[in-house]
Design a protein around this motif. Structure first.
Motif, mmCIF file in Angstrom:
data_model
loop_
_atom_site.group_PDB
_atom_site.id
_atom_site.type_symbol
_atom_site.label_atom_id
_atom_site.label_comp_id
_atom_site.label_asym_id
_atom_site.label_seq_id
_atom_site.Cartn_x
_atom_site.Cartn_y
_atom_site.Cartn_z
ATOM 1 N N GLU A 1 26.246 -22.738 -43.266
ATOM 2 C CA GLU A 1 26.092 -21.933 -41.976
ATOM 3 C C GLU A 1 26.130 -22.561 -40.765
ATOM 4 O OE1 GLU A 1 25.461 -18.116 -40.054
ATOM 5 O OE2 GLU A 1 26.081 -18.753 -41.993
ATOM 6 N N TYR A 2 25.825 -23.563 -40.411
ATOM 7 C CA TYR A 2 25.755 -24.475 -39.434
ATOM 8 C C TYR A 2 27.186 -24.758 -39.005
ATOM 9 C CZ TYR A 2 20.757 -26.022 -39.316
ATOM 10 O OH TYR A 2 19.560 -26.193 -39.570
ATOM 11 N N GLN B 1 17.360 -24.022 -35.623
ATOM 12 C CA GLN B 1 17.073 -23.080 -36.800
ATOM 13 C C GLN B 1 17.378 -24.164 -38.197
ATOM 14 O OE1 GLN B 1 20.748 -20.613 -36.932
ATOM 15 N NE2 GLN B 1 20.766 -20.383 -34.743
ATOM 16 N N PRO B 2 16.015 -24.748 -38.240
ATOM 17 C CA PRO B 2 16.040 -25.973 -39.228
ATOM 18 C C PRO B 2 16.300 -25.428 -40.743
ATOM 19 C CG PRO B 2 13.671 -25.407 -38.429
ATOM 20 C CD PRO B 2 14.704 -24.704 -37.645
ATOM 21 N N ARG B 3 16.100 -24.164 -41.114
ATOM 22 C CA ARG B 3 16.146 -23.770 -42.471
ATOM 23 C C ARG B 3 17.667 -23.201 -42.843
ATOM 24 N NH1 ARG B 3 11.456 -21.669 -45.374
ATOM 25 N NH2 ARG B 3 9.818 -23.436 -44.762
ATOM 26 N N THR B 4 18.518 -23.427 -41.759
ATOM 27 C CA THR B 4 19.941 -23.076 -42.072
ATOM 28 C C THR B 4 20.484 -23.790 -42.830
ATOM 29 O OG1 THR B 4 19.883 -21.559 -40.028
ATOM 30 C CG2 THR B 4 21.830 -22.197 -40.897
ATOM 31 N N SER B 5 21.680 -23.435 -43.683
ATOM 32 C CA SER B 5 22.208 -24.465 -44.692
ATOM 33 C C SER B 5 23.359 -24.915 -43.825
ATOM 34 C CB SER B 5 23.086 -23.583 -45.687
ATOM 35 O OG SER B 5 24.144 -22.627 -45.310
ATOM 36 N N SER C 1 13.616 -34.357 -42.181
ATOM 37 C CA SER C 1 13.785 -33.092 -42.012
ATOM 38 C C SER C 1 12.881 -32.316 -42.541
ATOM 39 C CB SER C 1 15.122 -32.992 -43.040
ATOM 40 O OG SER C 1 14.907 -33.538 -44.277
ATOM 41 N N GLY C 2 11.488 -32.840 -42.862
ATOM 42 C CA GLY C 2 10.371 -32.345 -43.215
ATOM 43 C C GLY C 2 9.930 -31.166 -42.274
ATOM 44 N N PRO C 3 9.003 -30.319 -42.911
ATOM 45 C CA PRO C 3 8.286 -29.253 -42.073
ATOM 46 C C PRO C 3 7.351 -30.028 -40.828
ATOM 47 C CG PRO C 3 7.197 -29.590 -44.210
ATOM 48 C CD PRO C 3 8.349 -30.426 -44.208
ATOM 49 N N LEU D 1 20.047 -27.773 -35.314
ATOM 50 C CA LEU D 1 18.954 -28.340 -36.187
ATOM 51 C C LEU D 1 17.646 -28.005 -35.626
ATOM 52 C CD1 LEU D 1 20.371 -31.633 -37.311
ATOM 53 C CD2 LEU D 1 20.144 -29.839 -38.760
#
Length: 159
Positions: A24-25, A17-21, A52-54, A14
């Motif tokens: 995919e995780y 790679q915060p933008r991974t689905s 979980s925001g930017p 997390l």
């Protein structure tokens, strides 16, 4: 809350790679999607994962000056001053503290003159006795949690 080795691996992903689905995780970790989702839900429910925001840069938003302002408050007014701080947009964090002062704030400003204006606004808040400001020159260790997560994971394996 106990964080085990799988939780640690999930948290590492997390962070890295915060933008991974979620799918995919699960594939990367070699676990079922349902297992991963249940773990994520538990980590959120127990407060380990709080958002979980930017991650935004105050400097890129036109506020490159970072300062830490210590605020001394009249006894009995800590909550009132704390609530008033929430109305000052340049204050990006505020904490009750021990030691020299009652509150510690992190302030983002456009320049030194703007920082002075913010400090003057703080001094005028009812219940504020005095402030002390320290300007950050350079970030030496950026905000991070991965080393802590890994340490917790290592300790979980030992028990």
């Amino acid at each position: 809350m106990a964080v085990d080795e799988l939780d640690t691996r999930i948290l590492r992903l997390l962070i890295e790679q915060p933008r991974t689905s979620v799918r995919e995780y699960a594939r990367i970790l070699g676990v079922a999607r349902g297992t991963l989702q249940a773990r994520l839900d538990r980590l959120e429910r127990t407060g380990v994962i709080t958002g979980s925001g930017p991650v935004l840069s105050p400097a890129a938003l036109g506020h490159p000056v970072l300062a830490f302002v210590h605020i001394e408050v009249t006894q009995g007014h800590l909550d009132d001053v704390g609530d008033a701080l929430a109305a000052v947009p340049e204050i990006i964090e505020a904490f009750s503290i021990t030691g020299g002062g009652d509150l510690l704030t992190r302030v983002a400003a456009r320049d030194n003159a703007h920082l002075e204006d913010v400090i003057q606004r703080l001094i005028q808040l009812p219940g504020v006795v005095r402030t002390r400001t320290e300007v950050a020159l350079r970030e030496r260790v950026p905000h991070r949690l991965l080393p802590l997560v890994e340490s917790v994971g290592r300790n979980a394996r030992k028990t």
